[in-house]
Design a protein around this motif. Structure first.
Motif, PDB file in Angstrom:
ATOM      1  N   ILE A  82     101.228  43.951  32.553  1.00  0.00           N
ATOM      2  CA  ILE A  82     101.048  42.732  31.768  1.00  0.00           C
ATOM      3  C   ILE A  82      99.692  42.102  32.065  1.00  0.00           C
ATOM      4  CG2 ILE A  82     101.932  40.377  31.411  1.00  0.00           C
ATOM      5  CD1 ILE A  82     104.764  41.620  31.968  1.00  0.00           C
ATOM      6  N   SER A  83      99.336  42.062  33.340  1.00  0.00           N
ATOM      7  CA  SER A  83      98.040  41.505  33.733  1.00  0.00           C
ATOM      8  C   SER A  83      97.012  42.634  33.829  1.00  0.00           C
ATOM      9  CB  SER A  83      98.158  40.791  35.086  1.00  0.00           C
ATOM     10  OG  SER A  83      98.412  41.724  36.125  1.00  0.00           O
ATOM     11  N   ASN A  84      95.748  42.248  33.883  1.00  0.00           N
ATOM     12  CA  ASN A  84      94.678  43.224  34.093  1.00  0.00           C
ATOM     13  C   ASN A  84      94.562  43.443  35.597  1.00  0.00           C
ATOM     14  OD1 ASN A  84      92.352  44.688  34.434  1.00  0.00           O
ATOM     15  ND2 ASN A  84      91.176  43.535  32.922  1.00  0.00           N
ATOM     16  N   ILE A  85      95.096  44.557  36.067  1.00  0.00           N
ATOM     17  CA  ILE A  85      95.134  44.818  37.507  1.00  0.00           C
ATOM     18  C   ILE A  85      93.737  44.952  38.104  1.00  0.00           C
ATOM     19  CG2 ILE A  85      97.451  45.804  37.465  1.00  0.00           C
ATOM     20  CD1 ILE A  85      96.186  48.602  37.561  1.00  0.00           C
ATOM     21  N   TYR A  86      92.734  45.204  37.277  1.00  0.00           N
ATOM     22  CA  TYR A  86      91.368  45.369  37.769  1.00  0.00           C
ATOM     23  C   TYR A  86      90.619  44.042  37.921  1.00  0.00           C
ATOM     24  CZ  TYR A  86      92.663  50.094  36.837  1.00  0.00           C
ATOM     25  OH  TYR A  86      93.347  51.288  36.837  1.00  0.00           O
ATOM     26  N   ARG A  87      91.251  42.958  37.476  1.00  0.00           N
ATOM     27  CA  ARG A  87      90.661  41.625  37.660  1.00  0.00           C
ATOM     28  C   ARG A  87      91.412  40.851  38.733  1.00  0.00           C
ATOM     29  NH1 ARG A  87      89.223  38.469  32.409  1.00  0.00           N
ATOM     30  NH2 ARG A  87      87.917  37.457  33.951  1.00  0.00           N
ATOM     31  N   ARG A  88      92.255  41.561  39.461  1.00  0.00           N
ATOM     32  CA  ARG A  88      93.069  40.934  40.500  1.00  0.00           C
ATOM     33  C   ARG A  88      92.675  41.451  41.873  1.00  0.00           C
ATOM     34  NH1 ARG A  88      99.130  40.842  38.926  1.00  0.00           N
ATOM     35  NH2 ARG A  88      99.085  39.340  40.623  1.00  0.00           N
ATOM     36  N   GLU A  89      93.531  41.295  42.842  1.00  0.00           N
ATOM     37  CA  GLU A  89      93.246  41.712  44.211  1.00  0.00           C
ATOM     38  C   GLU A  89      92.895  43.204  44.248  1.00  0.00           C
ATOM     39  OE1 GLU A  89      96.772  38.777  44.227  1.00  0.00           O
ATOM     40  OE2 GLU A  89      96.206  40.552  43.092  1.00  0.00           O
ATOM     41  N   SER A  90      92.008  43.550  45.175  1.00  0.00           N
ATOM     42  CA  SER A  90      91.514  44.935  45.223  1.00  0.00           C
ATOM     43  C   SER A  90      92.630  45.949  45.467  1.00  0.00           C
ATOM     44  CB  SER A  90      90.421  45.081  46.277  1.00  0.00           C
ATOM     45  OG  SER A  90      90.927  44.778  47.558  1.00  0.00           O
ATOM     46  N   PHE A  91      93.688  45.584  46.197  1.00  0.00           N
ATOM     47  CA  PHE A  91      94.764  46.550  46.436  1.00  0.00           C
ATOM     48  C   PHE A  91      95.498  46.925  45.161  1.00  0.00           C
ATOM     49  CE2 PHE A  91      96.908  42.453  47.147  1.00  0.00           C
ATOM     50  CZ  PHE A  91      98.075  42.602  46.398  1.00  0.00           C
ATOM     51  N   ARG A  92      95.368  46.118  44.103  1.00  0.00           N
ATOM     52  CA  ARG A  92      96.007  46.434  42.831  1.00  0.00           C
ATOM     53  C   ARG A  92      95.152  47.360  41.958  1.00  0.00           C
ATOM     54  NH1 ARG A  92     100.418  42.911  42.332  1.00  0.00           N
ATOM     55  NH2 ARG A  92     100.147  40.984  43.492  1.00  0.00           N
ATOM     56  N   HIS A  93      93.932  47.623  42.362  1.00  0.00           N
ATOM     57  CA  HIS A  93      93.029  48.451  41.559  1.00  0.00           C
ATOM     58  C   HIS A  93      93.419  49.920  41.583  1.00  0.00           C
ATOM     59  CE1 HIS A  93      89.616  45.255  42.034  1.00  0.00           C
ATOM     60  NE2 HIS A  93      90.724  44.769  41.499  1.00  0.00           N
ATOM     61  N   HIS A  94      94.173  50.339  42.575  1.00  0.00           N
ATOM     62  CA  HIS A  94      94.626  51.733  42.634  1.00  0.00           C
ATOM     63  C   HIS A  94      96.087  51.814  42.190  1.00  0.00           C
ATOM     64  CE1 HIS A  94      96.502  55.291  44.428  1.00  0.00           C
ATOM     65  NE2 HIS A  94      95.361  55.851  44.071  1.00  0.00           N
ATOM     66  N   SER A  95      96.376  52.769  41.329  1.00  0.00           N
ATOM     67  CA  SER A  95      97.752  52.989  40.880  1.00  0.00           C
ATOM     68  C   SER A  95      98.104  54.462  41.025  1.00  0.00           C
ATOM     69  CB  SER A  95      97.909  52.568  39.418  1.00  0.00           C
ATOM     70  OG  SER A  95      99.146  53.034  38.911  1.00  0.00           O
ATOM     71  N   TYR A  96      99.132  54.732  41.811  1.00  0.00           N
ATOM     72  CA  TYR A  96      99.644  56.102  41.905  1.00  0.00           C
ATOM     73  C   TYR A  96     100.207  56.545  40.560  1.00  0.00           C
ATOM     74  CZ  TYR A  96      99.149  56.051  46.968  1.00  0.00           C
ATOM     75  OH  TYR A  96      98.627  56.011  48.238  1.00  0.00           O
ATOM     76  N   VAL A  97     100.842  55.638  39.839  1.00  0.00           N
ATOM     77  CA  VAL A  97     101.433  55.955  38.531  1.00  0.00           C
ATOM     78  C   VAL A  97     100.374  56.502  37.586  1.00  0.00           C
ATOM     79  CG1 VAL A  97     102.563  54.960  36.492  1.00  0.00           C
ATOM     80  CG2 VAL A  97     103.346  54.332  38.790  1.00  0.00           C
ATOM     81  N   SER A  98      99.161  55.980  37.678  1.00  0.00           N
ATOM     82  CA  SER A  98      98.078  56.425  36.789  1.00  0.00           C
ATOM     83  C   SER A  98      97.806  57.911  36.881  1.00  0.00           C
ATOM     84  CB  SER A  98      96.785  55.655  37.096  1.00  0.00           C
ATOM     85  OG  SER A  98      96.936  54.286  36.813  1.00  0.00           O
ATOM     86  N   HIS A  99      98.068  58.509  38.033  1.00  0.00           N
ATOM     87  CA  HIS A  99      97.840  59.949  38.207  1.00  0.00           C
ATOM     88  C   HIS A  99      98.788  60.787  37.348  1.00  0.00           C
ATOM     89  CE1 HIS A  99      94.952  59.558  41.480  1.00  0.00           C
ATOM     90  NE2 HIS A  99      95.694  58.555  41.902  1.00  0.00           N
TER      91      HIS A  99
END
Length: 150
Positions: A103-120
């Motif tokens: 829902i939110s832009n994870i890349y504009r939030r805390e740095s730990f949210r910038h990586h997503s295992y799901v994205s792989h």
């Protein structure tokens, strides 16, 4: 004719939508998200199985359940996106198209949210567009299913 089935899976704390951090997530509830998904699925002529859990193991079991049953998975794994190799492994094991939604832009939030295992495991990723991200994910999944069937 049986409609193609898409699981719409939601992870931890998404049951708190509307109450949790409304400046980030807005005032809509998970019920509102489900209604958006139901309406869009009807228009796209796909069936959905909409679920939410706070339990990682249950989420993994639901993903595994999709194999041989569903045509695709739309997943907002919440915080498990950033922490769960188990969710990633389950998504890879079902060999289905996966669209990751935030829902939110994870890349504009805390740095730990910038990586997503799901994205792989994801065919595509939609983030930062609020609840509209679910509608866009359903439309994209309907196109992926149509391509696969042709």
């Amino acid at each position: 004719m049986e409609l193609p089935l898409v699981y719409v899976l939601n992870g931890p704390n998404l049951n708190m939508l509307g109450m949790r951090q409304p400046k980030i997530y807005g005032n809509a509830t998970l019920d509102d998200v489900e209604q958006i998904c139901i309406q869009n699925a009807e228009q796209l002529e796909i069936a959905i199985d909409f679920r939410q859990t706070n339990d990682e193991g249950e989420l993994v079991s639901w993903i595994q359940e999709c194999r041989g049953k569903a045509k695709g998975i739309i997943i907002n794994a919440g915080a498990y996106s950033h922490t769960s190799i188990a969710v990633l492994d389950a998504l890879l094991s079902v060999e289905l198209p996966v669209i990751e939604v935030h829902i939110s832009n994870i890349y504009r939030r805390e740095s730990f949210r910038h990586h997503s295992y799901v994205s792989h495991a994801a065919t595509g990723i939609i983030c930062g567009l609020g609840l509209q991200g679910y509608a866009l994910a359903l439309a994209a999944m309907a196109d992926l299913i149509l391509e696969e069937d042709n």
